[in-house]
Design an enzyme around this catalytic site. Structure first.
Site, PDB file in Angstrom:
ATOM      1  N   ASP A 173      35.489   3.542  -3.126  1.00 49.42           N
ATOM      2  CA  ASP A 173      34.823   2.237  -3.251  1.00 49.42           C
ATOM      3  C   ASP A 173      35.500   1.351  -4.290  1.00 49.42           C
ATOM      4  O   ASP A 173      34.849   0.777  -5.152  1.00 49.42           O
ATOM      5  CB  ASP A 173      33.348   2.448  -3.602  1.00 49.42           C
ATOM      6  CG  ASP A 173      32.615   3.274  -2.561  1.00 49.42           C
ATOM      7  OD1 ASP A 173      31.798   2.709  -1.830  1.00 49.42           O
ATOM      8  OD2 ASP A 173      32.877   4.493  -2.475  1.00 49.42           O
ATOM      9  N   TYR A 203      36.868  -4.262   0.789  1.00 50.83           N
ATOM     10  CA  TYR A 203      35.624  -5.038   0.833  1.00 50.83           C
ATOM     11  C   TYR A 203      35.846  -6.437   1.405  1.00 50.83           C
ATOM     12  O   TYR A 203      35.129  -7.380   1.087  1.00 50.83           O
ATOM     13  CB  TYR A 203      34.962  -5.111  -0.545  1.00 50.83           C
ATOM     14  CG  TYR A 203      34.303  -3.815  -0.930  1.00 50.83           C
ATOM     15  CD1 TYR A 203      32.934  -3.630  -0.764  1.00 50.83           C
ATOM     16  CD2 TYR A 203      35.045  -2.753  -1.427  1.00 50.83           C
ATOM     17  CE1 TYR A 203      32.327  -2.428  -1.093  1.00 50.83           C
ATOM     18  CE2 TYR A 203      34.448  -1.547  -1.753  1.00 50.83           C
ATOM     19  CZ  TYR A 203      33.093  -1.394  -1.583  1.00 50.83           C
ATOM     20  OH  TYR A 203      32.497  -0.196  -1.910  1.00 50.83           O
ATOM     21  N   HIS A 332      21.218   4.292  -1.074  1.00 54.21           N
ATOM     22  CA  HIS A 332      21.681   5.137   0.030  1.00 54.21           C
ATOM     23  C   HIS A 332      21.050   6.531   0.020  1.00 54.21           C
ATOM     24  O   HIS A 332      21.635   7.491   0.530  1.00 54.21           O
ATOM     25  CB  HIS A 332      23.203   5.258   0.022  1.00 54.21           C
ATOM     26  CG  HIS A 332      23.912   3.939  -0.009  1.00 54.21           C
ATOM     27  ND1 HIS A 332      23.753   2.990   0.976  1.00 54.21           N
ATOM     28  CD2 HIS A 332      24.770   3.397  -0.916  1.00 54.21           C
ATOM     29  CE1 HIS A 332      24.488   1.926   0.680  1.00 54.21           C
ATOM     30  NE2 HIS A 332      25.111   2.142  -0.463  1.00 54.21           N
ATOM     31  N   HIS A 359      30.477   5.853  -1.429  1.00 54.91           N
ATOM     32  CA  HIS A 359      29.336   5.090  -0.907  1.00 54.91           C
ATOM     33  C   HIS A 359      28.337   4.667  -1.989  1.00 54.91           C
ATOM     34  O   HIS A 359      28.008   3.496  -2.101  1.00 54.91           O
ATOM     35  CB  HIS A 359      28.631   5.887   0.189  1.00 54.91           C
ATOM     36  CG  HIS A 359      27.761   5.078   1.091  1.00 54.91           C
ATOM     37  ND1 HIS A 359      28.093   3.809   1.498  1.00 54.91           N
ATOM     38  CD2 HIS A 359      26.563   5.356   1.679  1.00 54.91           C
ATOM     39  CE1 HIS A 359      27.146   3.347   2.308  1.00 54.91           C
ATOM     40  NE2 HIS A 359      26.213   4.251   2.428  1.00 54.91           N
TER      41      HIS A 359
END
Length: 486
Positions: A173, A203, A332, A359
Site C-alpha cells: 500500500d 492509487y 477491513h 490492505h
C-alpha cells in the site's frame, strides 16, 4: 567423597536441565503477552507529492526509457523480466547485457504493448525476458538507443538451497505521498535483496477518471530500487479499476499491462496468482480479488502448487496476498474471512511459515493460530493456538493518501501479538533452514526505527532439528530421564 561427587553430578544435571528449559522457552515463536502500541505518528500529512517533484523526474533524452523495473522471470530465479516505458515512439525493445560493466556482449528481444483507459493513452510498454542466467552473479544491462540509452544492473539470487541466506523486503500500500517517500527511502537502506509487494501500488484510481498519469509517476518513483532488484508483485483492490461509468469493464487492465509476472512457469492460468522459488524460499502469490472457492482456477492451481513444494530444498514456505486473513483493526475487519474458510486448513496442513498481507493501513502480527475447528453449527468459536499454523502479518502501512487505520478493536484479541498504526516496512532475513530474523521498521520522524523484531523458526526443519537434538541430549543423560514437551 563419593557422596559429594554424586551430589555434584546431580547438581550438574539439574543445571543442564534448567539450561535446556531456558533454550526451549527462548525458542518459542511468539512472545508471552499481547501489545497494542501507543505510538502516535505526526510527521507528514497523507498528501501526494506534486508531479513536478524531483522524485518523479523524467529521464533526459528523447524517448528515453523510464519506469524501469524488473521481476523474477522463471520459477527458480535464473531469469528476469525487464520492463520499461517509452513515451514518444515505440523505439527498441532489445536489452543488451553482460557480466562485465560497460560490456554488453549478449542481447534479448522483448515485446511492446500499450493500452487506453478512458481518455488516457499509455506510453509504449516494453517487457523483455532474459533467461539462462547464472546464480549469484551481477549483470549489467542497457536499454534505449543513442544518447537516450540508460544503464542499470541486477544481482541474480543464490542457487536453490535450504541453507542459503537471503533478505526480503516487505512493502504494501505504498502510494506516492511524503509518507510513501519516507518508507521507500528507509527501505533503500535496509540491505534487502528483493521486495515482496503486497498490493495497492499507485492509487491512480483515486483520481478523476482513474488517471493513468499517476501510474507513470509511480513507476518513476520506485525506479531507484525496482530497476536494480526484483519486486515480486501481488494485486490489491486499487488495481481492479473496474469503471463501467467510464466504459471500462476489464478488471486489472492497467496493472496487467504494466507489471509482468512469471505465472506460466508455475503452471498458473493467470498472472494474478503464481509461485516462484528464490534462494531458500518458496513464495506463493494469491489474488484476494479473483475467484478462489472450490474448483475455480485459483483453487485448483493452489491445490497442485502446494504439493509441488519441496521443503528439503526450499524450507521457507511464504504466502503473500492483499486482504489479511486475521486483522483486529476496524478497517477491513473480517474481509479475509471467506478466503480463510477456503484455504486456512491447507496452510496448516502444509505448515506454511508466514502469510503477509496489506490492505489495512497499519501494522499487525499474529501468533501461530488457526480457526479450522470452527463451523457454523459446532466446534470452536474463536481462533486457537496451533503450532502448525503460520504467523499472519499485515504490512499495509506504506504511506498512501488514504492515511492510517488508527482504530483497533478493544480489547486486543488473543490471536494478535503486536499492532501499531504507523507507517513503515518490514524485512525478513532467512538465515538458514531453521530460523529467520524478522523486523518491522517504523518511519519515526524521518528515521527508520525497528519496533517489532522476532526470530521465526521454520515450521518444517526447526522442529525436527530440535527434536533430534533433544533426543541426542537425553540419551546422553544415563543417570536420569526427563519428560520434556516442545
Amino acid at each position: 567423597m563419593k557422596y559429594m561427587s554424586k551430589v555434584s553430578g546431580l547438581w550438574s544435571l539439574y543445571f543442564q536441565f534448567l539450561f535446556l528449559t531456558l533454550i526451549l522457552l527462548c525458542s518459542l515463536n511468539s512472545v508471552l503477552s499481547r501489545k497494542t502500541s501507543s505510538f502516535a505518528r505526526s510527521e507528514y500529512p497523507s498528501v501526494d507529492i506534486p508531479l513536478d517533484n524531483e522524485v518523479f523526474a523524467v529521464p533526459k533524452g528523447y524517448n528515453a526509457p523510464q519506469q524501469v523495473h524488473i521481476t523474477q522471470g522463471d520459477y527458480d530465479g535464473k531469469a528476469v523480466i525487464i520492463s520499461w516505458v517509452t513515451t514518444e515512439q515505440p523505439g527498441s525493445s532489445k536489452v543488451f547485457y553482460g557480466d562485465v560493466e560497460g560490456t554488453y556482449d549478449r542481447s534479448a528481444e522483448g515485446k511492446t504493448t500499450n493500452y487506453t483507459y478512458y481518455k488516457y493513452q499509455s506510453g509504449y510498454i516494453h517487457h523483455c525476458v532474459i533467461d539462462g542466467l547464472e546464480y549469484e552473479k551481477k549483470y549489467y544491462y542497457k536499454i534505449g538507443t543513442g544518447d537516450s540509452a540508460r544503464e542499470f544492473w541486477f544481482q541474480t539470487p543464490p542457487k536453490i538451497d535450504p541453507d542459503t541466506p537471503y533478505i526480503f523486503g516487505i512493502i504494501g500500500d505504498l502510494g506516492q505521498t511524503y509518507n510513501s517517500l519516507s518508507t521507500f527511502e528507509h527501505y533503500l537502506q535496509s540491505g534487502a535483496q528483493s521486495v515482496l509487494y503486497l498490493g495497492d501500488l499507485s492509487y491512480a484510481d483515486r483520481y478523476e477518471h482513474f488517471d493513468g498519469v499517476r501510474w507513470d509517476s509511480w513507476g518513476r518513483f520506485i525506479e531507484r530500487s525496482a530497476a536494480y532488484q526484483p519486486w515480486i508483485w501481488s494485486a490489491g483492490n486499487h488495481e481492479i479499476e473496474y469503471a463501467p461509468h467510464l466504459g471500462e469493464f476489464i478488471t486489472f487492465k492497467q496493472f496487467l499491462h504494466r507489471y509482468q509476472r512469471p505465472h506460466i512457469a508455475s503452471k498458473s492460468s493467470s498472472p494474478l496468482w503464481y509461485a516462484i522459488r528464490r534462494a531458500s524460499a518458496h513464495i506463493i502469490v494469491l489474488s484476494s480479488y479473483s475467484p478462489f472457492v472450490k474448483y475455480t482456477p485459483q483453487w485448483l492451481w493452489l491445490y497442485n502448487e502446494l504439493k509441488r513444494v519441496d521443503r528439503e530444498k526450499t524450507p521457507w514456505l511464504i504466502i503473500i496476498m492483499h486482504a489479511p486473513i486475521y486483522n483486529s483493526n476496524e478497517a477491513h475487519y473480517m474481509e479475509g474471512e471467506s478466503i480463510r474458510a477456503v484455504f486456512e486448513s491447507w496452510f496448516v496442513h502444509y505448515k506454511v511459515d508466514l502469510v503477509f498481507a496489506g490492505h489495512v493501513h497499519a501494522y499487525e502480527r499474529s501468533y501461530r493460530i488457526s480457526n479450522i475447528k470452527y463451523n457454523v453449527t459446532s466446534g470452536a468459536r474463536y481462533p486457537l493456538p496451533d503450532k502448525s499454523a503460520p504467523v499472519y502479518i499485515t504490512v499495509g502501512d506504506g504511506g498512501n493518501q488514504e492515511g492510517l487505520a488508527g482504530r483497533f478493536l478493544d480489547p486486543q484479541p488473543d490471536y494478535s501479538a503486536f499492532r501499531e498504526a504507523s507507517y513503515g516496512h518490514s524485512t525478513l532475513e532467512l538465515k538458514n533452514r531453521t530460523h529467520a530474523l524478522y523486523r518491522w521498521n517504523r518511519n519515526d520522524d524521518g528515521n527508520p526505527v525497528t519496533v517489532d523484531h522476532v526470530v521465526f523458526y521454520n515450521q518444517y526443519w526447526a522442529s525436527n532439528r530440535r527434536r533430534r537434538r533433544l533426543k541426542k541430549y537425553h540419551s546422553s543423560l544415563n543417570d536420569m530421564s526427563y519428560i520434556v514437551t516442545y
